[in-house]
Write a protein that holds these residues in place. Sequence first.
Motif, PDB file in Angstrom:
ATOM      1  N   LEU A 185    -111.483  60.145  29.800  1.00 55.73           N
ATOM      2  CA  LEU A 185    -111.925  61.442  29.324  1.00 55.73           C
ATOM      3  C   LEU A 185    -112.115  62.488  30.424  1.00 55.73           C
ATOM      4  CD1 LEU A 185    -112.875  63.193  26.949  1.00 55.73           C
ATOM      5  CD2 LEU A 185    -115.155  62.201  27.224  1.00 55.73           C
ATOM      6  N   PRO A 186    -112.755  62.159  31.564  1.00 56.51           N
ATOM      7  CA  PRO A 186    -112.953  63.184  32.594  1.00 56.51           C
ATOM      8  C   PRO A 186    -111.664  63.788  33.139  1.00 56.51           C
ATOM      9  CG  PRO A 186    -114.397  61.314  32.985  1.00 56.51           C
ATOM     10  CD  PRO A 186    -113.441  60.900  31.907  1.00 56.51           C
ATOM     11  N   MET A 187    -110.539  63.075  33.007  1.00 52.67           N
ATOM     12  CA  MET A 187    -109.263  63.601  33.481  1.00 52.67           C
ATOM     13  C   MET A 187    -108.763  64.737  32.602  1.00 52.67           C
ATOM     14  SD  MET A 187    -108.754  61.330  35.936  1.00 52.67           S
ATOM     15  CE  MET A 187    -107.046  61.210  36.388  1.00 52.67           C
ATOM     16  N   ASN A 188    -109.331  64.878  31.406  1.00 53.01           N
ATOM     17  CA  ASN A 188    -108.814  65.830  30.431  1.00 53.01           C
ATOM     18  C   ASN A 188    -109.704  67.045  30.201  1.00 53.01           C
ATOM     19  OD1 ASN A 188    -106.646  64.086  29.939  1.00 53.01           O
ATOM     20  ND2 ASN A 188    -107.699  63.025  28.290  1.00 53.01           N
ATOM     21  N   VAL A 189    -110.853  67.118  30.883  1.00 52.29           N
ATOM     22  CA  VAL A 189    -111.772  68.215  30.574  1.00 52.29           C
ATOM     23  C   VAL A 189    -111.408  69.491  31.341  1.00 52.29           C
ATOM     24  CG1 VAL A 189    -113.670  66.651  30.030  1.00 52.29           C
ATOM     25  CG2 VAL A 189    -113.434  67.555  32.352  1.00 52.29           C
ATOM     26  N   PRO A 190    -111.708  70.638  30.757  1.00 56.57           N
ATOM     27  CA  PRO A 190    -111.459  71.910  31.450  1.00 56.57           C
ATOM     28  C   PRO A 190    -112.246  71.985  32.763  1.00 56.57           C
ATOM     29  CG  PRO A 190    -111.915  72.273  29.124  1.00 56.57           C
ATOM     30  CD  PRO A 190    -112.223  70.830  29.403  1.00 56.57           C
ATOM     31  N   GLY A 191    -111.599  72.513  33.797  1.00 52.45           N
ATOM     32  CA  GLY A 191    -112.275  72.754  35.066  1.00 52.45           C
ATOM     33  C   GLY A 191    -112.284  71.601  36.035  1.00 52.45           C
ATOM     34  N   VAL A 192    -111.808  70.412  35.641  1.00 49.94           N
ATOM     35  CA  VAL A 192    -111.875  69.282  36.553  1.00 49.94           C
ATOM     36  C   VAL A 192    -110.867  69.431  37.691  1.00 49.94           C
ATOM     37  CG1 VAL A 192    -110.266  67.803  35.255  1.00 49.94           C
ATOM     38  CG2 VAL A 192    -112.060  66.762  36.676  1.00 49.94           C
ATOM     39  N   PHE A 193    -109.716  70.054  37.422  1.00 55.69           N
ATOM     40  CA  PHE A 193    -108.715  70.302  38.465  1.00 55.69           C
ATOM     41  C   PHE A 193    -108.614  71.793  38.759  1.00 55.69           C
ATOM     42  CE2 PHE A 193    -107.037  66.420  36.300  1.00 55.69           C
ATOM     43  CZ  PHE A 193    -107.183  65.541  37.363  1.00 55.69           C
ATOM     44  N   ASP A 194    -108.498  72.129  40.041  1.00 56.95           N
ATOM     45  CA  ASP A 194    -108.290  73.517  40.439  1.00 56.95           C
ATOM     46  C   ASP A 194    -106.888  73.986  40.078  1.00 56.95           C
ATOM     47  OD1 ASP A 194    -110.802  73.510  41.475  1.00 56.95           O
ATOM     48  OD2 ASP A 194    -110.214  73.754  43.566  1.00 56.95           O
ATOM     49  N   ASP A 195    -105.907  73.125  40.365  1.00 56.60           N
ATOM     50  CA  ASP A 195    -104.507  73.460  40.158  1.00 56.60           C
ATOM     51  C   ASP A 195    -103.703  72.165  40.175  1.00 56.60           C
ATOM     52  OD1 ASP A 195    -104.260  72.738  42.921  1.00 56.60           O
ATOM     53  OD2 ASP A 195    -104.668  74.818  43.500  1.00 56.60           O
ATOM     54  N   ILE A 196    -102.395  72.263  40.057  1.00 60.16           N
ATOM     55  CA  ILE A 196    -101.592  71.040  39.967  1.00 60.16           C
ATOM     56  C   ILE A 196    -101.478  70.313  41.311  1.00 60.16           C
ATOM     57  CG2 ILE A 196    -100.331  71.837  37.946  1.00 60.16           C
ATOM     58  CD1 ILE A 196     -97.959  72.494  39.681  1.00 60.16           C
ATOM     59  N   MET A 248     -98.452  94.327  26.688  1.00 65.14           N
ATOM     60  CA  MET A 248     -97.899  93.094  27.268  1.00 65.14           C
ATOM     61  C   MET A 248     -98.346  93.013  28.719  1.00 65.14           C
ATOM     62  SD  MET A 248     -93.922  91.986  27.649  1.00 65.14           S
ATOM     63  CE  MET A 248     -93.671  92.117  25.896  1.00 65.14           C
ATOM     64  N   ARG A 249     -98.790  91.827  29.131  1.00 64.16           N
ATOM     65  CA  ARG A 249     -99.261  91.650  30.495  1.00 64.16           C
ATOM     66  C   ARG A 249     -98.535  90.487  31.139  1.00 64.16           C
ATOM     67  NH1 ARG A 249    -103.938  92.249  27.341  1.00 64.16           N
ATOM     68  NH2 ARG A 249    -105.051  94.197  27.696  1.00 64.16           N
ATOM     69  N   THR A 250     -98.576  90.460  32.438  1.00 65.41           N
ATOM     70  CA  THR A 250     -97.958  89.339  33.156  1.00 65.41           C
ATOM     71  C   THR A 250     -98.974  88.235  33.339  1.00 65.41           C
ATOM     72  OG1 THR A 250     -98.542  90.376  35.255  1.00 65.41           O
ATOM     73  CG2 THR A 250     -96.350  90.813  34.373  1.00 65.41           C
ATOM     74  N   PRO A 251     -98.514  86.982  33.515  1.00 65.82           N
ATOM     75  CA  PRO A 251     -99.442  85.855  33.617  1.00 65.82           C
ATOM     76  C   PRO A 251    -100.342  85.949  34.837  1.00 65.82           C
ATOM     77  CG  PRO A 251     -97.227  85.097  33.141  1.00 65.82           C
ATOM     78  CD  PRO A 251     -97.125  86.556  33.470  1.00 65.82           C
ATOM     79  N   SER A 252    -101.534  85.417  34.700  1.00 67.80           N
ATOM     80  CA  SER A 252    -102.456  85.290  35.819  1.00 67.80           C
ATOM     81  C   SER A 252    -103.212  83.993  35.643  1.00 67.80           C
ATOM     82  CB  SER A 252    -103.443  86.466  35.875  1.00 67.80           C
ATOM     83  OG  SER A 252    -104.287  86.465  34.750  1.00 67.80           O
ATOM     84  N   SER A 253    -103.820  83.497  36.716  1.00 66.11           N
ATOM     85  CA  SER A 253    -104.549  82.240  36.635  1.00 66.11           C
ATOM     86  C   SER A 253    -106.013  82.475  36.931  1.00 66.11           C
ATOM     87  CB  SER A 253    -103.976  81.223  37.637  1.00 66.11           C
ATOM     88  OG  SER A 253    -104.112  81.711  38.944  1.00 66.11           O
ATOM     89  N   SER A 254    -106.842  81.610  36.379  1.00 66.79           N
ATOM     90  CA  SER A 254    -108.269  81.690  36.650  1.00 66.79           C
ATOM     91  C   SER A 254    -108.834  80.287  36.748  1.00 66.79           C
ATOM     92  CB  SER A 254    -108.993  82.467  35.545  1.00 66.79           C
ATOM     93  OG  SER A 254    -108.838  81.813  34.311  1.00 66.79           O
ATOM     94  N   ARG A 255    -109.825  80.093  37.608  1.00 68.47           N
ATOM     95  CA  ARG A 255    -110.415  78.782  37.819  1.00 68.47           C
ATOM     96  C   ARG A 255    -111.691  78.683  37.009  1.00 68.47           C
ATOM     97  NH1 ARG A 255    -114.153  76.247  40.907  1.00 68.47           N
ATOM     98  NH2 ARG A 255    -113.625  74.197  41.687  1.00 68.47           N
ATOM     99  N   ARG A 256    -111.809  77.565  36.293  1.00 71.58           N
ATOM    100  CA  ARG A 256    -113.001  77.340  35.505  1.00 71.58           C
ATOM    101  C   ARG A 256    -113.605  76.023  35.925  1.00 71.58           C
ATOM    102  NH1 ARG A 256    -109.100  78.994  31.207  1.00 71.58           N
ATOM    103  NH2 ARG A 256    -109.444  81.204  30.938  1.00 71.58           N
ATOM    104  N   ARG A 257    -114.891  76.006  36.142  1.00 72.60           N
ATOM    105  CA  ARG A 257    -115.552  74.795  36.613  1.00 72.60           C
ATOM    106  C   ARG A 257    -116.638  74.391  35.632  1.00 72.60           C
ATOM    107  NH1 ARG A 257    -117.821  74.830  42.594  1.00 72.60           N
ATOM    108  NH2 ARG A 257    -115.605  75.201  42.897  1.00 72.60           N
ATOM    109  N   ALA A 258    -116.695  73.094  35.318  1.00 74.24           N
ATOM    110  CA  ALA A 258    -117.731  72.590  34.429  1.00 74.24           C
ATOM    111  C   ALA A 258    -118.944  72.151  35.236  1.00 74.24           C
ATOM    112  CB  ALA A 258    -117.200  71.406  33.624  1.00 74.24           C
ATOM    113  N   SER A 259    -120.113  72.155  34.623  1.00 77.58           N
ATOM    114  CA  SER A 259    -121.338  71.728  35.277  1.00 77.58           C
ATOM    115  C   SER A 259    -121.312  70.231  35.514  1.00 77.58           C
ATOM    116  CB  SER A 259    -122.539  72.106  34.409  1.00 77.58           C
ATOM    117  OG  SER A 259    -123.716  71.580  34.934  1.00 77.58           O
ATOM    118  N   GLY A 308    -116.404  71.519  27.661  1.00 74.47           N
ATOM    119  CA  GLY A 308    -116.397  70.490  28.691  1.00 74.47           C
ATOM    120  C   GLY A 308    -117.782  69.906  28.916  1.00 74.47           C
ATOM    121  N   LEU A 309    -118.788  70.770  28.919  1.00 74.84           N
ATOM    122  CA  LEU A 309    -120.165  70.311  29.102  1.00 74.84           C
ATOM    123  C   LEU A 309    -120.607  69.397  27.973  1.00 74.84           C
ATOM    124  CD1 LEU A 309    -121.873  73.654  30.225  1.00 74.84           C
ATOM    125  CD2 LEU A 309    -121.257  71.719  31.664  1.00 74.84           C
TER     126      LEU A 309
END
Length: 366
Positions: A136-147, A1-12, A341-342
């Motif tokens: 559509l662009p509002m919903n793709v992975p990596g478009v936002f860094d965080d909330i 079991m691990r604790t939550p962590s965040s990671s940033r993903r960016r699309a081309s 996303g690409l």
Amino acid sequence: MRTPSSSRRRASRSLAGSRPDAGGGLGRRRFLSSLPVLGAGAALLGGCATQEGAVTGVDRVLSISLGQAESHPSYGSLVSFGERIAEATDGRYGARVYANNSLGDQQETVQLVSDGAIDMAVISGTQIENSSPRFLPMNVPGVFDDIDHQNRVMLDEAIVGELFASLEPQMRLTVLGGYTQGSRHLYTAQGPIESVEDLAGLKIRVQESEIFLRLIDAIGGVPTPMAYSEVYTGLQAGVLDGAENNEVSYVTQRHYEVAGHFTLTNHLIGFDFLLANTDLLEEMDERDAEALRAAWAETQSEFVEIWKQETEKMTAQMLDRGVTITDPDPEVFAPLIEEVGLSILEHPDDLALYEAIRAAAEGGDA
């Protein structure tokens, strides 16, 4: 079991191509058509303190449809929104919140708001995407860094003003903004999920969105579209093996009871849009319409801080209830998520909106 962590993903950002085409019972519709009429009469609704989720003692009570339960933070926030409207308009308008999809599932309520049978509704980003591919662009992975980045964009007229008004001419729908869904993750009845192989053959509930269908398929699962209101029973009956959502919805909908393995895939920072009937806004006095928009902007920004607190609270509750939280190696799923996303962003207008959103990131390099 691990604790939550965040990671940033960016699309081309180097794609081009063509845009894909855009994609209730009568008894319910007849019943709902009476809501604006009831709301217009102070003698009918005003001063009725027994109405749950309603701001009373106003000239007109606006109806707001919500798919979440009363325990979800968006419900209390919408009630506060109604109170802000009442104060800002000197009692000319207030609002009543109808939770738990009591006015219909999201696809149905989009049409009911368009018709004017419901004044406003909170609708998922993917449902809006079904109405117009421009979102559509509002919903793709990596478009936002965080909330926080997401909220800045939603309040920036230069970025979203034209987009939010794009449904008005034909559908009579105005997007006012919305609520963050936070980071979305997978949860399953069996687990832990640490690899694509662990998801092989598992039926995962998705919204009716091309990106979610491609996403679950890409990471090894079997995408299974289903109404949100049916997910619990689907998991309970074994029709579904899992679903995807955020920590808050997972707990408030009690999905941990039937799917006790939560995997931190961080595959998307989702958004629920607040739709309003355009005719309603145009019929309002200009000062009242501006007051309503200002009340919403304040409510939306306040919700970001509420969401951060609720996510921490719900994560603690998940652990207390025996949920297994798995934090897989980001390299397992991240490349597959980014590839999805690409594959989605093909139209130049989509890329332009994506670039504008990325440029709004604090310290962004777009």
